[in-house]
Design an enzyme around this catalytic site. Structure first.
Site, PDB file in Angstrom:
ATOM      1  N   ASN A 109      37.462  40.615  48.087  1.00  0.00           N
ATOM      2  CA  ASN A 109      36.321  40.441  49.009  1.00  0.00           C
ATOM      3  C   ASN A 109      35.137  39.692  48.392  1.00  0.00           C
ATOM      4  OD1 ASN A 109      35.792  42.626  47.342  1.00  0.00           O
ATOM      5  ND2 ASN A 109      34.607  43.705  48.889  1.00  0.00           N
ATOM      6  N   GLU A 149      28.764  49.505  36.929  1.00  0.00           N
ATOM      7  CA  GLU A 149      28.592  48.082  36.648  1.00  0.00           C
ATOM      8  C   GLU A 149      27.106  47.748  36.817  1.00  0.00           C
ATOM      9  OE1 GLU A 149      31.821  46.282  39.227  1.00  0.00           O
ATOM     10  OE2 GLU A 149      32.561  45.770  37.222  1.00  0.00           O
TER      11      GLU A 149
HETATM   12  P1  NDP Z   1      43.717  46.402  45.766  1.00  0.00           P
HETATM   13  O1  NDP Z   1      43.554  47.748  45.173  1.00  0.00           O
HETATM   14  O2  NDP Z   1      44.875  46.150  46.628  1.00  0.00           O
HETATM   15  O3  NDP Z   1      43.770  45.286  44.619  1.00  0.00           O
HETATM   16  C1  NDP Z   1      42.783  45.198  43.621  1.00  0.00           C
HETATM   17  C2  NDP Z   1      43.329  44.394  42.462  1.00  0.00           C
HETATM   18  O4  NDP Z   1      44.289  45.176  41.745  1.00  0.00           O
HETATM   19  C3  NDP Z   1      44.069  43.135  42.894  1.00  0.00           C
HETATM   20  O5  NDP Z   1      43.809  42.131  41.938  1.00  0.00           O
HETATM   21  C4  NDP Z   1      45.507  43.590  42.868  1.00  0.00           C
HETATM   22  O6  NDP Z   1      46.425  42.537  42.773  1.00  0.00           O
HETATM   23  C5  NDP Z   1      45.514  44.465  41.639  1.00  0.00           C
HETATM   24  N1  NDP Z   1      46.573  45.463  41.569  1.00  0.00           N
HETATM   25  C6  NDP Z   1      47.267  46.028  42.579  1.00  0.00           C
HETATM   26  N2  NDP Z   1      48.120  46.961  42.097  1.00  0.00           N
HETATM   27  C7  NDP Z   1      47.969  46.983  40.744  1.00  0.00           C
HETATM   28  C8  NDP Z   1      48.566  47.721  39.682  1.00  0.00           C
HETATM   29  N3  NDP Z   1      49.473  48.646  39.920  1.00  0.00           N
HETATM   30  N4  NDP Z   1      48.162  47.471  38.417  1.00  0.00           N
HETATM   31  C9  NDP Z   1      47.196  46.550  38.158  1.00  0.00           C
HETATM   32  N5  NDP Z   1      46.613  45.813  39.123  1.00  0.00           N
HETATM   33  C10 NDP Z   1      46.984  46.024  40.403  1.00  0.00           C
HETATM   34  O7  NDP Z   1      42.337  46.104  46.510  1.00  0.00           O
HETATM   35  P2  NDP Z   1      41.998  44.902  47.482  1.00  0.00           P
HETATM   36  O8  NDP Z   1      42.082  43.624  46.730  1.00  0.00           O
HETATM   37  O9  NDP Z   1      42.793  45.080  48.726  1.00  0.00           O
HETATM   38  O10 NDP Z   1      40.455  45.156  47.797  1.00  0.00           O
HETATM   39  C11 NDP Z   1      40.016  46.053  48.744  1.00  0.00           C
HETATM   40  C12 NDP Z   1      39.663  47.384  48.104  1.00  0.00           C
HETATM   41  O11 NDP Z   1      38.765  47.173  47.027  1.00  0.00           O
HETATM   42  C13 NDP Z   1      38.954  48.319  49.048  1.00  0.00           C
HETATM   43  O12 NDP Z   1      39.428  49.619  48.882  1.00  0.00           O
HETATM   44  C14 NDP Z   1      37.515  48.255  48.581  1.00  0.00           C
HETATM   45  O13 NDP Z   1      36.763  49.375  48.892  1.00  0.00           O
HETATM   46  C15 NDP Z   1      37.681  48.066  47.118  1.00  0.00           C
HETATM   47  N6  NDP Z   1      36.477  47.481  46.567  1.00  0.00           N
HETATM   48  C16 NDP Z   1      35.645  48.260  45.808  1.00  0.00           C
HETATM   49  C17 NDP Z   1      34.454  47.751  45.335  1.00  0.00           C
HETATM   50  C18 NDP Z   1      33.556  48.572  44.469  1.00  0.00           C
HETATM   51  O14 NDP Z   1      32.766  47.985  43.747  1.00  0.00           O
HETATM   52  N7  NDP Z   1      33.601  49.896  44.509  1.00  0.00           N
HETATM   53  C19 NDP Z   1      34.030  46.386  45.651  1.00  0.00           C
HETATM   54  C20 NDP Z   1      34.995  45.644  46.405  1.00  0.00           C
HETATM   55  C21 NDP Z   1      36.173  46.194  46.861  1.00  0.00           C
HETATM   56  P3  NDP Z   1      46.862  41.742  44.116  1.00  0.00           P
HETATM   57  O15 NDP Z   1      45.877  42.037  45.178  1.00  0.00           O
HETATM   58  O16 NDP Z   1      46.794  40.336  43.688  1.00  0.00           O
HETATM   59  O17 NDP Z   1      48.207  42.213  44.466  1.00  0.00           O
END
Ligand code: NDP
Length: 487
Positions: A152, A461
């Site tokens: 995002n 952060e």
């Molecule tokens: P995901 O949890 O699907 O993915 C986050 C990252 O982790 C991606 O780069 C993903 O790869 C990677 N990933 C997925 N599985 C694994 C694993 N098993 N081991 C290591 N890395 C992995 O989140 P989204 O990208 O869908 O983002 C949305 C989510 O992020 C929402 O829940 C939102 O609330 C949260 N978020 C939290 C924030 C905060 O600061 N608290 C800020 C922004 C978002 P890939 O996607 O390439 O498969």
């Protein structure tokens, strides 16, 4: 039709192909156009990046904080110099309105680099005289850190992880989300041009397998993840194998409470910002809006009038307020939650429909939605939807609304609108959240610690507190006299 360009990995300040030359496509979610074919890193590529970061670590850590800060400051200036280009990249790769990205994405990344450039020079330990001598502490870097980002805010997340890590003398391997790989890569190139030495900031591309290879790599000392709660659990479990430190920025379902003495227009502005900015794809969004029953009617009237005026459109159009959701699959999930919410009794007041935007027919657009929700167990009041879906609930008593607000496994953020100073602080103290806004919503100045409690995360952060998550203290005891041994 021109073929999409290849974008590679960034290791040792060079664009390098993955060992197996595998590719995945990144698309513009507004048009479905393929923007680039991106090199996919497997465990071997991740190893190469970690080795590059490991080799660069001693020299980078050996610079003084001021010297590191000087380079990061040049990086901040270079990011600002590329403002228009980076803003358009975020718009195209993430579907975000161009009205937002220059400030929310590019400026916030530059602010972050600038802030930690300053902080780098102020890293210092403690000194204390004690029985038998004195000790001092050295805040030392952890070594090679890994950053894993969500889709995002790809550029901002890359900066939020890189700047404090690098300021503290660590090196970093960053993996952006597979859906938005382009801006972190561009950031790496820009930082290299600004003088960041090879190996200090590397970018690997790919999906969960690539992230997993990074988290499991024995050469990585710390993982900072922004993502969903389930991903946080998986990453923590993997990190536990080698006892890596973790910072977790995870999901939320944050409450926004509007008392009957609130400035109504400000409260409506807060609710709009906290639900519809970036199509609602913001982790801290205040998607449970609790409005005092005495002002529910005028609040809804103004809220709906202003929601009606929002333009869903081509993200490249400066007049667009609400862009494309990140993918058709995500749009379908958002619409499915809406359907379930209605089945569970939520009353749709506006929006919540798939929208076809002329010129962007293949895009995943959803109109901003407001629902009246009475049942606190309704899916719309419980589930992080990550789309433009606001639930409005009503309340009468302060104590009850605090109870309702805190009744969630999450604890990322919260908001309170009131003109009563004492109540503002009292409610802020009572809310179970890592960040609380009083009379505003979703502002995240780099100087302010950011992060969640409960299942919304671990660690912080931004702010100088972030540095403590990227350093480890060494205590050095120095004897003042002879060793008094009883042997
Ligand atoms: P995901 O949890 O699907 O993915 C986050 C990252 O982790 C991606 O780069 C993903 O790869 C990677 N990933 C997925 N599985 C694994 C694993 N098993 N081991 C290591 N890395 C992995 O989140 P989204 O990208 O869908 O983002 C949305 C989510 O992020 C929402 O829940 C939102 O609330 C949260 N978020 C939290 C924030 C905060 O600061 N608290 C800020 C922004 C978002 P890939 O996607 O390439 O498969």
């Amino acid at each position: 039709m021109p073929t999409a360009p290849d974008r590679l990995l960034w290791i040792d300040n060079a664009a390098v192909d993955s060992v197996r030359s595998a590719r995945f496509e990144t698309r513009n979610p507004a048009t479905d156009e393929v923007l680039a074919r991106v090199a996919e890193a497997d465990a071997e590529d991740v190893h190469r990046a970690v080795e590059s970061a490991r080799a660069a670590a001693p020299a980078w850590a050996g610079l003084t904080g001021v010297q590191r800060g000087r380079i990061l400051a040049r990086g901040a200036t270079a990011v600002r110099d590329h403002r228009d280009e980076l803003a358009m990249l975020e718009c195209l790769d993430g579907g975000k309105p161009i009205a937002e990205t220059p400030e929310a994405d590019v400026d916030s990344a530059a602010d972050c680099l600038e802030y930690f450039a300053g902080q780098a020079g102020s890293l210092q330990g403690d000194y204390q005289s004690v029985d038998g001598g004195f000790f001092y502490t050295r805040p030392e870097p952890l070594g090679v850190c890994a950053g894993i980002g969500a889709w995002n805010y790809p550029l901002q997340i890359a900066a939020w992880k890189a700047a404090p890590a690098l300021a503290a003398g660590n090196t970093l391997v960053f993996k952006p989300a597979e859906l938005t790989p382009l801006s972190a890569l561009r950031l790496a190139e820009i930082l290299a041009d600004a003088g960041l030495p090879p190996g200090v900031f590397n970018v690997v591309q790919g999906a969960a397998d690539t992230g997993r290879a990074l988290t499991r790599h024995p050469g990585v000392a710390k993982v900072s993840l922004t993502g969903e709660v389930g991903t946080g659990r998986a990453v923590m479990a993997d990190a536990a194998e080698s006892l890596k430190a973790v910072t977790m920025e995870l999901g939320g379902k944050s409450p926004l409470i509007v008392f009957d003495d609130a400035d109504l227009d400000n409260a409506v502005s807060g609710a709009l910002l906290g639900n519809f900015y970036t199509q609602g794809e913001i982790c801290t969004n205040g998607t449970r809006v609790y409005v005092h029953e005495g002002i529910l009617e005028p609040f809804l009237e103004r809220l709906l009038a202003r929601t009606r005026r929002l333009t869903v459109g081509d993200p490249r159009d400066p007049d667009t307020d609400v862009g494309a959701l990140i993918s058709p699959a995500h749009r379908d999930q958002v619409l499915a939650f809406i359907r379930q919410g209605e089945q569970e009794g939520a009353q749709r007041l506006i929006g919540g429909e798939a929208v076809t935007v002329p010129g962007c027919e293949a895009g995943a657009f959803v109109s901003p939605a407001v629902f009246r929700v009475d049942d606190p167990d309704c899916v719309l009041a419980r589930q992080e939807i990550f789309g433009p879906v606001m639930s409005v609930l009503s309340f009468r008593e302060e104590s009850r609304v605090i109870e309702a607000a805190n009744d969630s496994p999450y604890g990322l953020a919260a908001g309170v609108f009131t003109r009563d100073l004492q109540r503002g602080h009292r409610v802020a103290a009572a809310l179970a959240a890592g960040v609380v806004w009083v009379n505003h919503y979703n502002l995240t100045p780099i100087e302010m610690p950011f992060g969640g409690i409960r299942q919304s995360g671990l660690g912080r952060e931004n702010s100088r507190h972030a540095l403590s998550h990227y350093t480890q203290l060494k205590s050095v005891f120095v004897a003042a006299g002879d060793v008094d041994a009883p042997y």
